[in-house]
Scaffold this motif. Sequence first.
Motif, short mmCIF file in Angstrom:
data_model
loop_
_atom_site.label_atom_id
_atom_site.label_comp_id
_atom_site.label_asym_id
_atom_site.label_seq_id
_atom_site.Cartn_x
_atom_site.Cartn_y
_atom_site.Cartn_z
N GLU A 152 0.86 -1.20 0.00
CA GLU A 152 0.00 0.00 0.00
C GLU A 152 0.89 1.24 0.00
N GLU A 154 0.89 5.27 0.91
CA GLU A 154 0.28 6.50 1.43
C GLU A 154 1.23 7.66 1.17
N HIS A 206 -7.94 6.88 -2.17
CA HIS A 206 -8.83 7.66 -1.29
C HIS A 206 -8.06 8.71 -0.49
N GLU A 208 -6.71 10.06 2.69
CA GLU A 208 -6.42 9.37 3.95
C GLU A 208 -6.61 10.31 5.14
N GLU A 215 -4.11 7.69 -0.30
CA GLU A 215 -3.60 6.31 -0.34
C GLU A 215 -4.05 5.65 -1.62
MG MG Z 1 -4.28 3.82 4.84
#
Ligand code: MG
Length: 467
Positions: A152, A154, A206, A208, A215
């Motif tokens: 992921e 961010e 989205h 965060e 993110e």
């Molecule tokens: Mg997150």
Amino acid sequence: MTTLADPVPGGRPGDLRRVAAVTAGLAARGVHGIVLAYVDTAGVTRVKTIPTARLEAAVAWGVGMSPVFDTFLADDSLVTTDVLGSPDGDLRLYPDLDRLVPLAGQPGWAWAPVDRITQEGERHPGCARTFLRRIVAGAADRHGLVLKAAVEIEWAVGLGSAPAGEFVPAASGPAYGAVRQIELSDYTAELLAALAAQGVDVDQVHPEYAAGQFEVSVGALDPVAAADRSLLVRQTIRAVAQRHRLRVSFAPAYLPEGVGNGGHLHLSCWRDGRNLHSGGEGRYGMTAEAESFAAGILAHLPGLTAVTAPSPASYLRLQPSQWAGVFTAWGRETREAALRMITGTAGRHEQDANMEVKPVDLAANPYLALGCVIAAGLDGVTAARTLPGEITGDPARYGPDEAAALGVRRLPRSLPQAVEEFRADRVLREALGPVLADAVAAVRLGEAAAVDGLTPVQVAAAYRWAY
Ligand code: MG
Ligand code: GLU
């Protein structure tokens, strides 16, 4: 699947057969240059670039680069180990042709990750990508396991016009807020287009939690491809931002307080096309093997922290009650435990079940982080470890006795503490081999010394734009 074969002087035979066609295709698309990228021990992405016409030579013979970066710090100063950090010697960077992709956010450029081998054509023991290829091959050969992974990403979006070094959020709306999504609508739309053009299957983007933070999550691949992709996605996020006069930070703590940027790892073990995290006899459908894999990661988390949270700024992020997962615990969909088990929704268990390792940030070299986390998991499989009881809620609420009874420990609170745990972890050191293990310890202690006496405000500022 990533090729697990090492590069060889003269070039991998399959690559040589197709490189002329690849080069012609790039030239026809107006690609003038190729970015060759790898990540150093400190977590900084280092590159060389070549004109497109040199691709064939690079595939055959590599591109020269000093090994000295293996012990660079994030501020470009240098530490040394017994074998690394010397001004002597040279390495060859070999692009992985399977991963070469024109960069939609940087017209005129393509990008490829590299493996580094010695001038004699041997594996370079400091090459993180080679290390991860070796770990993945070992999982298949010794355990019959195929791994899938995703990283992921961010990041914080700041104004490009902010005073030098400062972060001024480019959006003001709330966490997960429609306001912020609208404020950066053109930027994120262009980012989605660029990622799609580069073949990155995005699951979601989205706004965060923190100021100006976003993110993106992407589909799972084999671990080497997932690490490559995390570099490509960050390169794209930054390049598209620049075109919108924005500046992005992937630093663990771009501000000294509050929620930082995570780089959570998602992992699952598969055999013969079957997801071992689903349809088993154990808790939440885990097979015994998947449980052992998870238990291995849990057991090695304190030492792993030196690899997954490698920056002094990582310890500003690794605070309780900020979803960074700073306790050695696991739970189903529990965001304050270091290990979050994800079963997927009804009807999707078999495809989607996996686990998330949370105390990981984007200062981490993704090849080292994935390789070490997988090595820890495989150690759990070898030892047939079992998971302790799960937790729910925030472990920060436990008193010392309750935490001890549940086996819940706070992860290291500083880089020197993490190095101490890492040095005591034979499994991680042996997986890395002496050259990389020494580099990890030396670089971390060098980073810690570089910020000695600095305040959190100064530490956040020192690493804000490094990664
Ligand atoms: Mg997150
Ligand atoms: N930003 C949080 C971190 O530092 C993670 C938030 C989330 O769970 O997505 O890891």
